[in-house]
Write a protein that holds these residues in place. Structure first.
Motif, PDB file in Angstrom:
ATOM      1  N   THR A   4      15.492  31.512 -16.837  1.00  0.00           N
ATOM      2  CA  THR A   4      14.994  30.132 -16.756  1.00  0.00           C
ATOM      3  C   THR A   4      13.653  30.016 -17.464  1.00  0.00           C
ATOM      4  O   THR A   4      13.393  29.038 -18.169  1.00  0.00           O
ATOM      5  CB  THR A   4      14.831  29.727 -15.270  1.00  0.00           C
ATOM      6  OG1 THR A   4      16.006  30.107 -14.578  1.00  0.00           O
ATOM      7  CG2 THR A   4      14.607  28.245 -15.114  1.00  0.00           C
ATOM      8  N   ALA A   5      12.821  31.033 -17.295  1.00  0.00           N
ATOM      9  CA  ALA A   5      11.503  31.013 -17.941  1.00  0.00           C
ATOM     10  C   ALA A   5      11.666  31.057 -19.463  1.00  0.00           C
ATOM     11  O   ALA A   5      10.947  30.364 -20.196  1.00  0.00           O
ATOM     12  CB  ALA A   5      10.668  32.191 -17.451  1.00  0.00           C
ATOM     13  N   VAL A   6      12.604  31.868 -19.932  1.00  0.00           N
ATOM     14  CA  VAL A   6      12.822  31.944 -21.389  1.00  0.00           C
ATOM     15  C   VAL A   6      13.334  30.602 -21.913  1.00  0.00           C
ATOM     16  O   VAL A   6      12.907  30.122 -22.972  1.00  0.00           O
ATOM     17  CB  VAL A   6      13.791  33.096 -21.750  1.00  0.00           C
ATOM     18  CG1 VAL A   6      14.072  33.111 -23.252  1.00  0.00           C
ATOM     19  CG2 VAL A   6      13.220  34.449 -21.309  1.00  0.00           C
ATOM     20  N   ARG A   7      14.212  29.976 -21.146  1.00  0.00           N
ATOM     21  CA  ARG A   7      14.698  28.643 -21.536  1.00  0.00           C
ATOM     22  C   ARG A   7      13.542  27.641 -21.614  1.00  0.00           C
ATOM     23  O   ARG A   7      13.471  26.831 -22.549  1.00  0.00           O
ATOM     24  CB  ARG A   7      15.725  28.144 -20.508  1.00  0.00           C
ATOM     25  CG  ARG A   7      17.128  28.284 -21.017  1.00  0.00           C
ATOM     26  CD  ARG A   7      18.124  27.594 -20.096  1.00  0.00           C
ATOM     27  NE  ARG A   7      19.163  28.544 -19.800  1.00  0.00           N
ATOM     28  CZ  ARG A   7      19.438  29.064 -18.620  1.00  0.00           C
ATOM     29  NH1 ARG A   7      18.768  28.683 -17.546  1.00  0.00           N
ATOM     30  NH2 ARG A   7      20.385  29.939 -18.479  1.00  0.00           N
ATOM     31  N   PHE A  12       9.827  24.537 -25.103  1.00  0.00           N
ATOM     32  CA  PHE A  12       8.474  24.267 -25.600  1.00  0.00           C
ATOM     33  C   PHE A  12       8.395  24.549 -27.102  1.00  0.00           C
ATOM     34  O   PHE A  12       7.853  23.759 -27.877  1.00  0.00           O
ATOM     35  CB  PHE A  12       7.452  25.129 -24.843  1.00  0.00           C
ATOM     36  CG  PHE A  12       6.093  25.148 -25.486  1.00  0.00           C
ATOM     37  CD1 PHE A  12       5.240  24.050 -25.386  1.00  0.00           C
ATOM     38  CD2 PHE A  12       5.670  26.255 -26.217  1.00  0.00           C
ATOM     39  CE1 PHE A  12       3.987  24.070 -25.987  1.00  0.00           C
ATOM     40  CE2 PHE A  12       4.414  26.267 -26.820  1.00  0.00           C
ATOM     41  CZ  PHE A  12       3.579  25.176 -26.708  1.00  0.00           C
ATOM     42  N   LEU A  13       8.979  25.681 -27.524  1.00  0.00           N
ATOM     43  CA  LEU A  13       8.939  26.053 -28.942  1.00  0.00           C
ATOM     44  C   LEU A  13       9.684  25.029 -29.800  1.00  0.00           C
ATOM     45  O   LEU A  13       9.242  24.690 -30.904  1.00  0.00           O
ATOM     46  CB  LEU A  13       9.551  27.454 -29.124  1.00  0.00           C
ATOM     47  CG  LEU A  13       8.792  28.604 -28.439  1.00  0.00           C
ATOM     48  CD1 LEU A  13       9.632  29.880 -28.451  1.00  0.00           C
ATOM     49  CD2 LEU A  13       7.434  28.845 -29.097  1.00  0.00           C
ATOM     50  N   GLN A  14      10.776  24.538 -29.260  1.00  0.00           N
ATOM     51  CA  GLN A  14      11.549  23.521 -29.975  1.00  0.00           C
ATOM     52  C   GLN A  14      10.699  22.263 -30.193  1.00  0.00           C
ATOM     53  O   GLN A  14      10.673  21.701 -31.277  1.00  0.00           O
ATOM     54  CB  GLN A  14      12.777  23.184 -29.132  1.00  0.00           C
ATOM     55  CG  GLN A  14      13.883  22.480 -29.876  1.00  0.00           C
ATOM     56  CD  GLN A  14      15.056  22.238 -28.943  1.00  0.00           C
ATOM     57  OE1 GLN A  14      14.921  21.599 -27.900  1.00  0.00           O
ATOM     58  NE2 GLN A  14      16.216  22.760 -29.293  1.00  0.00           N
ATOM     59  N   GLY A  25      18.173  31.019 -23.040  1.00  0.00           N
ATOM     60  CA  GLY A  25      17.512  31.921 -22.089  1.00  0.00           C
ATOM     61  C   GLY A  25      17.462  33.372 -22.537  1.00  0.00           C
ATOM     62  O   GLY A  25      17.103  34.247 -21.752  1.00  0.00           O
ATOM     63  N   ILE A  26      17.820  33.622 -23.805  1.00  0.00           N
ATOM     64  CA  ILE A  26      17.783  35.001 -24.326  1.00  0.00           C
ATOM     65  C   ILE A  26      16.641  35.112 -25.337  1.00  0.00           C
ATOM     66  O   ILE A  26      16.560  34.310 -26.279  1.00  0.00           O
ATOM     67  CB  ILE A  26      19.133  35.371 -24.975  1.00  0.00           C
ATOM     68  CG1 ILE A  26      20.244  35.309 -23.922  1.00  0.00           C
ATOM     69  CG2 ILE A  26      19.062  36.750 -25.632  1.00  0.00           C
ATOM     70  CD1 ILE A  26      21.641  35.272 -24.498  1.00  0.00           C
ATOM     71  N   ARG A  27      15.796  36.120 -25.128  1.00  0.00           N
ATOM     72  CA  ARG A  27      14.630  36.279 -26.005  1.00  0.00           C
ATOM     73  C   ARG A  27      15.020  37.140 -27.210  1.00  0.00           C
ATOM     74  O   ARG A  27      14.713  38.311 -27.273  1.00  0.00           O
ATOM     75  CB  ARG A  27      13.474  36.900 -25.197  1.00  0.00           C
ATOM     76  CG  ARG A  27      12.099  36.667 -25.786  1.00  0.00           C
ATOM     77  CD  ARG A  27      11.004  36.892 -24.749  1.00  0.00           C
ATOM     78  NE  ARG A  27      11.208  38.128 -24.000  1.00  0.00           N
ATOM     79  CZ  ARG A  27      10.864  39.346 -24.442  1.00  0.00           C
ATOM     80  NH1 ARG A  27      10.314  39.475 -25.622  1.00  0.00           N
ATOM     81  NH2 ARG A  27      11.097  40.408 -23.688  1.00  0.00           N
ATOM     82  N   LEU A  63       4.021  31.034 -23.171  1.00  0.00           N
ATOM     83  CA  LEU A  63       4.439  30.181 -22.061  1.00  0.00           C
ATOM     84  C   LEU A  63       3.209  29.712 -21.264  1.00  0.00           C
ATOM     85  O   LEU A  63       3.122  28.551 -20.850  1.00  0.00           O
ATOM     86  CB  LEU A  63       5.399  30.982 -21.182  1.00  0.00           C
ATOM     87  CG  LEU A  63       6.246  30.264 -20.141  1.00  0.00           C
ATOM     88  CD1 LEU A  63       6.963  29.051 -20.715  1.00  0.00           C
ATOM     89  CD2 LEU A  63       7.253  31.246 -19.562  1.00  0.00           C
ATOM     90  N   GLN A  64       2.265  30.593 -21.068  1.00  0.00           N
ATOM     91  CA  GLN A  64       1.031  30.218 -20.356  1.00  0.00           C
ATOM     92  C   GLN A  64       0.270  29.135 -21.115  1.00  0.00           C
ATOM     93  O   GLN A  64      -0.236  28.190 -20.514  1.00  0.00           O
ATOM     94  CB  GLN A  64       0.146  31.468 -20.159  1.00  0.00           C
ATOM     95  CG  GLN A  64       0.731  32.443 -19.130  1.00  0.00           C
ATOM     96  CD  GLN A  64      -0.021  33.772 -19.080  1.00  0.00           C
ATOM     97  OE1 GLN A  64      -0.614  34.203 -20.079  1.00  0.00           O
ATOM     98  NE2 GLN A  64       0.026  34.441 -17.935  1.00  0.00           N
TER      99      GLN A  64
END
Ligand SMILES: [Zn+2]
Length: 271
Positions: A4-7, A12-14, A25-27, A63-64
């Motif tokens: 979920t965090a990766v998603r 955000f990156l998108q 959700g895959i890094r 993410l932070q």
């Protein structure tokens, strides 16, 4: 850092125009490249030494920074996955999904009024007699239409409760009806009546349930199961704040609001 965090990071990156891959959700390599592209524009917000961090740590740092951009308290940008970062990420995910931050549930303090002098649970037998004998019950009409929660075609005309709580119950129901109106009450599932008088012991306990005196009522049990907390129970939502306040002003107690389980249940006794 979970899926979920990766998603959340990918979304955000998108938005930041550095990621055009899937929100899966895959890094993978695309996500890694996007993290680097975004961090390049945010480099002055990274601490010294961040260049040497692992890919995972740089992804968390990104993410932070995303949380910080949305004014979500996340603490220092250290690339470490601690409880503050985890909570901030949940807030960011909620913001991405709904357009707003989650309502602050910690601020919802139950009122501790007791204008009718409701007894403590431990004193109920003394105050109202033993539940082995049927209590004096009266039916309080409900101002909005009720349906029995487990058989919606059955429409109770009112709530059969102990005569000592009847006047208070009538006042609460009238105020709730005035505030929400019948349509909104139906939308909120508050027509789903889960019962009042029931000569039984506490579920998962050995002492008498407050239902055995007819001084407790259950609402919408299917969406507020016994062991559910505020993360799942429907009656924990902010749209029910006034509902609970109107009960609490008459001294009734929500086990959900005071102990975070059995959100279906409200009782005219102090725990
Ligand atoms: Zn109950």
């Amino acid at each position: 850092m979970n899926k979920t965090a990766v998603r959340t990071l990918q979304q955000f990156l998108q938005k930041h125009d550095t990621y055009s891959g899937r929100i899966d959700g895959i890094r993978g390599p695309k996500t890694r490249a996007a993290v680097e592209a975004s961090l390049a524009t945010l480099a002055d917000e990274l601490p010294k030494g961040a260049d040497a961090w692992s890919d995972r740590r740089r992804a968390i740092a990104c993410l932070q920074l995303a949380c910080r951009r949305h004014k979500i308290e996340v603490g220092p940008i250290d690339g470490l996955w601690g409880p503050q970062t985890e909570y901030a990420t949940e807030v960011l995910a909620h913001l991405q999904a709904t357009g707003k931050k989650p309502a602050p549930w910690r601020d919802q303090q139950p009122l501790d009024a007791n204008p009718n002098g409701w007894p403590r649970e431990a004193e109920l037998t003394q105050a109202l007699g033993t539940p082995t004998r049927k209590p004096p019950l009266v039916v309080v009409p409900c101002p909005w239409p009720l349906a029995l929660a487990w058989d919606l075609n059955t429409r109770p005309s009112g709530i059969g409760c102990h005569e000592q709580v009847a006047d208070s119950l009538a006042r609460v129901l009238a105020r709730i009806h005035d505030h929400y109106g019948p349509e909104r009450l139906r939308e909120l599932g508050l027509h789903r009546y889960g019962g009042c008088y029931n000569k039984r012991r506490k579920r998962g306990g050995t002492s008498w349930s407050t239902h055995a005196w007819g001084i407790a009522i259950d609402w919408d049990p299917a969406h507020n199961k016994l062991k559910w907390g505020r993360d799942r129970a429907r009656l924990a939502g902010p749209e029910y704040d006034t509902w609970w306040r109107l009960w609490e002003e008459e001294g009734w107690v929500s086990l959900g609001r005071t102990r975070n389980f059995d959100w279906m249940h409200v009782q005219a006794a102090k725990p």
